[in-house]
Design a protein around this motif. Sequence first.
Motif, PDB file in Angstrom:
ATOM      1  N   GLY A  40      -5.260   1.229 -17.607  1.00 14.85           N
ATOM      2  CA  GLY A  40      -4.274   1.105 -18.427  1.00 14.85           C
ATOM      3  C   GLY A  40      -4.829   0.526 -19.959  1.00 14.85           C
ATOM      4  N   GLY A  41      -6.260   0.952 -20.053  1.00 13.37           N
ATOM      5  CA  GLY A  41      -6.890   0.408 -21.153  1.00 13.37           C
ATOM      6  C   GLY A  41      -8.439   0.436 -20.828  1.00 13.37           C
ATOM      7  N   VAL A  42      -8.969   0.478 -22.062  1.00  9.34           N
ATOM      8  CA  VAL A  42     -10.732   0.709 -21.992  1.00  9.34           C
ATOM      9  C   VAL A  42     -11.449  -0.363 -21.080  1.00  9.34           C
ATOM     10  CG1 VAL A  42     -12.504   0.922 -23.363  1.00  9.34           C
ATOM     11  CG2 VAL A  42     -10.472   1.925 -24.225  1.00  9.34           C
ATOM     12  N   VAL A  43     -12.039   0.055 -20.200  1.00  6.06           N
ATOM     13  CA  VAL A  43     -12.957  -0.829 -19.568  1.00  6.06           C
ATOM     14  C   VAL A  43     -14.428  -0.560 -20.218  1.00  6.06           C
ATOM     15  CG1 VAL A  43     -13.913  -1.284 -17.055  1.00  6.06           C
ATOM     16  CG2 VAL A  43     -11.591  -0.393 -17.493  1.00  6.06           C
ATOM     17  N   PRO A  44     -14.898  -1.518 -20.804  1.00 10.23           N
ATOM     18  CA  PRO A  44     -16.158  -1.568 -21.415  1.00 10.23           C
ATOM     19  C   PRO A  44     -17.329  -1.147 -20.299  1.00 10.23           C
ATOM     20  CG  PRO A  44     -14.909  -3.474 -22.211  1.00 10.23           C
ATOM     21  CD  PRO A  44     -14.264  -2.731 -21.046  1.00 10.23           C
ATOM     22  N   GLU A  45     -17.374  -1.644 -19.359  1.00  7.46           N
ATOM     23  CA  GLU A  45     -18.565  -1.256 -18.564  1.00  7.46           C
ATOM     24  C   GLU A  45     -18.676   0.498 -18.183  1.00  7.46           C
ATOM     25  OE1 GLU A  45     -22.081  -1.421 -16.260  1.00  7.46           O
ATOM     26  OE2 GLU A  45     -21.430  -2.672 -17.599  1.00  7.46           O
ATOM     27  N   LEU A  46     -17.273   0.774 -17.947  1.00  8.00           N
ATOM     28  CA  LEU A  46     -17.404   2.084 -17.469  1.00  8.00           C
ATOM     29  C   LEU A  46     -17.476   3.052 -18.711  1.00  8.00           C
ATOM     30  CD1 LEU A  46     -14.179   2.185 -15.173  1.00  8.00           C
ATOM     31  CD2 LEU A  46     -16.564   2.071 -14.611  1.00  8.00           C
ATOM     32  N   ALA A  47     -16.862   2.605 -19.984  1.00  8.47           N
ATOM     33  CA  ALA A  47     -17.395   3.405 -21.290  1.00  8.47           C
ATOM     34  C   ALA A  47     -18.737   3.602 -21.418  1.00  8.47           C
ATOM     35  CB  ALA A  47     -16.636   2.823 -22.265  1.00  8.47           C
ATOM     36  N   SER A  48     -19.541   2.496 -21.038  1.00 13.05           N
ATOM     37  CA  SER A  48     -21.025   2.561 -21.534  1.00 13.05           C
ATOM     38  C   SER A  48     -21.563   3.570 -20.452  1.00 13.05           C
ATOM     39  CB  SER A  48     -21.511   1.253 -21.404  1.00 13.05           C
ATOM     40  OG  SER A  48     -20.880   0.227 -22.295  1.00 13.05           O
ATOM     41  N   ARG A  49     -21.287   3.432 -19.270  1.00 20.11           N
ATOM     42  CA  ARG A  49     -21.586   4.399 -18.087  1.00 20.11           C
ATOM     43  C   ARG A  49     -21.556   5.820 -18.512  1.00 20.11           C
ATOM     44  NH1 ARG A  49     -20.686   1.341 -12.518  1.00 20.11           N
ATOM     45  NH2 ARG A  49     -22.003  -0.596 -12.907  1.00 20.11           N
ATOM     46  N   ASP A  50     -20.230   6.160 -19.037  1.00 18.84           N
ATOM     47  CA  ASP A  50     -19.836   7.465 -19.101  1.00 18.84           C
ATOM     48  C   ASP A  50     -20.587   7.985 -20.563  1.00 18.84           C
ATOM     49  OD1 ASP A  50     -18.139   9.284 -17.764  1.00 18.84           O
ATOM     50  OD2 ASP A  50     -16.847   9.532 -19.725  1.00 18.84           O
ATOM     51  N   HIS A  51     -20.699   7.268 -21.456  1.00 22.55           N
ATOM     52  CA  HIS A  51     -21.725   7.862 -22.789  1.00 22.55           C
ATOM     53  C   HIS A  51     -22.953   8.063 -22.194  1.00 22.55           C
ATOM     54  CE1 HIS A  51     -18.667   6.432 -25.669  1.00 22.55           C
ATOM     55  NE2 HIS A  51     -18.825   5.301 -25.461  1.00 22.55           N
ATOM     56  N   ILE A  52     -23.549   7.172 -21.073  1.00 17.87           N
ATOM     57  CA  ILE A  52     -25.022   7.697 -20.887  1.00 17.87           C
ATOM     58  C   ILE A  52     -24.715   8.970 -20.211  1.00 17.87           C
ATOM     59  CG2 ILE A  52     -26.694   6.840 -18.741  1.00 17.87           C
ATOM     60  CD1 ILE A  52     -25.890   4.160 -19.442  1.00 17.87           C
ATOM     61  N   ARG A  53     -23.817   9.397 -19.403  1.00 15.94           N
ATOM     62  CA  ARG A  53     -23.818  10.484 -18.763  1.00 15.94           C
ATOM     63  C   ARG A  53     -23.717  12.024 -19.533  1.00 15.94           C
ATOM     64  NH1 ARG A  53     -20.857   7.531 -14.517  1.00 15.94           N
ATOM     65  NH2 ARG A  53     -19.074   7.619 -15.843  1.00 15.94           N
ATOM     66  N   LYS A 171       3.169   0.339 -23.882  1.00 17.26           N
ATOM     67  CA  LYS A 171       2.954  -0.085 -22.511  1.00 17.26           C
ATOM     68  C   LYS A 171       4.012  -0.785 -22.190  1.00 17.26           C
ATOM     69  CE  LYS A 171      -0.745  -2.444 -20.191  1.00 17.26           C
ATOM     70  NZ  LYS A 171      -2.191  -3.282 -20.231  1.00 17.26           N
ATOM     71  N   LEU A 172       4.755  -1.586 -22.973  1.00 19.01           N
ATOM     72  CA  LEU A 172       6.082  -2.314 -22.465  1.00 19.01           C
ATOM     73  C   LEU A 172       7.255  -1.388 -22.026  1.00 19.01           C
ATOM     74  CD1 LEU A 172       6.406  -5.063 -25.193  1.00 19.01           C
ATOM     75  CD2 LEU A 172       5.535  -5.622 -23.021  1.00 19.01           C
ATOM     76  N   MET A 173       7.210  -0.210 -22.459  1.00 16.52           N
ATOM     77  CA  MET A 173       8.054   0.712 -22.122  1.00 16.52           C
ATOM     78  C   MET A 173       7.565   1.725 -20.847  1.00 16.52           C
ATOM     79  SD  MET A 173       9.215   2.496 -25.769  1.00 16.52           S
ATOM     80  CE  MET A 173       9.963   1.651 -26.889  1.00 16.52           C
ATOM     81  N   GLY A 174       6.354   1.385 -20.365  1.00 15.07           N
ATOM     82  CA  GLY A 174       5.769   2.116 -19.323  1.00 15.07           C
ATOM     83  C   GLY A 174       5.044   3.274 -19.540  1.00 15.07           C
ATOM     84  N   LEU A 175       4.858   3.636 -20.805  1.00 12.62           N
ATOM     85  CA  LEU A 175       4.059   4.860 -21.219  1.00 12.62           C
ATOM     86  C   LEU A 175       2.580   4.636 -20.824  1.00 12.62           C
ATOM     87  CD1 LEU A 175       5.750   5.424 -24.683  1.00 12.62           C
ATOM     88  CD2 LEU A 175       6.396   6.498 -22.333  1.00 12.62           C
ATOM     89  N   PRO A 176       1.965   6.035 -20.144  1.00 17.61           N
ATOM     90  CA  PRO A 176       0.856   5.973 -19.899  1.00 17.61           C
ATOM     91  C   PRO A 176      -0.330   5.616 -20.999  1.00 17.61           C
ATOM     92  CG  PRO A 176       1.672   8.006 -19.780  1.00 17.61           C
ATOM     93  CD  PRO A 176       2.528   7.308 -19.976  1.00 17.61           C
ATOM     94  N   TYR A 177      -1.390   4.879 -20.821  1.00 19.43           N
ATOM     95  CA  TYR A 177      -2.615   4.901 -21.761  1.00 19.43           C
ATOM     96  C   TYR A 177      -3.226   6.288 -22.211  1.00 19.43           C
ATOM     97  CZ  TYR A 177      -7.024   3.789 -23.594  1.00 19.43           C
ATOM     98  OH  TYR A 177      -8.398   3.896 -24.403  1.00 19.43           O
ATOM     99  N   PRO A 178      -3.406   6.404 -23.393  1.00 15.78           N
ATOM    100  CA  PRO A 178      -3.085   5.654 -24.618  1.00 15.78           C
ATOM    101  C   PRO A 178      -1.662   5.962 -25.114  1.00 15.78           C
ATOM    102  CG  PRO A 178      -4.422   7.371 -25.283  1.00 15.78           C
ATOM    103  CD  PRO A 178      -4.165   7.736 -23.926  1.00 15.78           C
ATOM    104  N   GLY A 179      -0.837   4.849 -25.119  1.00 19.47           N
ATOM    105  CA  GLY A 179       0.394   4.944 -25.392  1.00 19.47           C
ATOM    106  C   GLY A 179       0.995   5.268 -26.768  1.00 19.47           C
ATOM    107  N   GLY A 180       0.098   4.877 -27.990  1.00 25.54           N
ATOM    108  CA  GLY A 180       0.653   4.989 -29.175  1.00 25.54           C
ATOM    109  C   GLY A 180       1.039   6.065 -29.710  1.00 25.54           C
ATOM    110  N   ALA A 181       0.523   7.257 -29.420  1.00 24.91           N
ATOM    111  CA  ALA A 181       0.746   8.795 -29.464  1.00 24.91           C
ATOM    112  C   ALA A 181       2.012   9.167 -28.733  1.00 24.91           C
ATOM    113  CB  ALA A 181      -0.396   9.565 -29.350  1.00 24.91           C
TER     114      ALA A 181
END
Length: 342
Positions: A40-53, A171-181
């Motif tokens: 439901g949002g960005v997990v910083p540690e996972l983001a870093s690991r994926d950048h490495i890959r 998110k309050l409407m239950g729309l999946p991440y990222p919900g803005g678009a």
Amino acid sequence: MLVLGIESSCDETGVALYDSEQKLVAHQIYSQIELHALYGGVVPELASRDHIRKLPLLVDAALEEAGKEYSDIDGIAFTEGPGLIGALMVGALYAEGLSYALKKPLLGVNHMEAHLQAVHLEDEVPEYPFMTLLVSGGHSQLVLVKAFGEYEILGDTLDDAVGEAFDKTAKLMGLPYPGGAKLAKMAEEGDDKAYDFPRPMIHSGDLKFSFSGLKTKVAMTIKDSTEADYPNIAASFQRAVIDTLVVKTKRAVTEYHVKSIVIAGGVAANKLLRQELARVMEPMGVRVFYPRPLFCTDNGAMVAYVGHERLMRNQGSLNYDVKLKARWPLSTLSSKQESEQE
């Protein structure tokens, strides 16, 4: 000069090559949306690991796209801030290592300056000075762009940024991440006059923004509604946000007598925002510019462009004492700024 640009400030890995004569010759991007949607949002540690890959693979792909070799690179630009420190570190360390191996100058780029200058990736560009409405998940700013590197922030948000307000409401409407678009898409099916939501601070007389009160009002409305009401709520919320942005932008353009306005940042891809600004600015004789949607969100092309412009001004170095910045105000930049890495 051929410049490699690397963007890794959050949840998108972007790589591009920008050439002095051929302009943008390669552009590669990998989005981590599917990865972070599980949480439901960005997990910083996972983001870093994926950048490495992904980063080394994207650099190889960009070079192949452009028909270039590593030895053809004349300079390397990377996002130094603002952003998630762990994610920034991946791009910075890769850029440092490549700079050391190739003995080519290195330059850290301000992520927000890159968004401001992304319009220069297009064929039609505004002349300086121009006004920029910079709207993203973390920023809502009106910036007077006097020249390359010379920026004056005229108005900022006091609380939530526009993109943040969109995402939290979704998110309050239950729309999946990222919900803005997704909220903006839902709004196309609703009546934007169904709810009379406030237009925050439009009578304040200044150029500041505030969206927390609007978000709270919408949250209370959602709580007392059913899913059948959501399209109308989405449309009315979006209209309130857009009306606010347009009023403030019109005030800024009038006060500072500019003839061009640029919309930049992730929210710049919003169709209604583009339509309304064009409708209001055209009778005033003000042209509206914006990057194509691909270059509104985070990407390596905008970093490569800014890196090229600053490296052409001899602002790079072979010093690898990089100081990453979670926050890095535009007001600290200048067109003649010497890199802090020197």
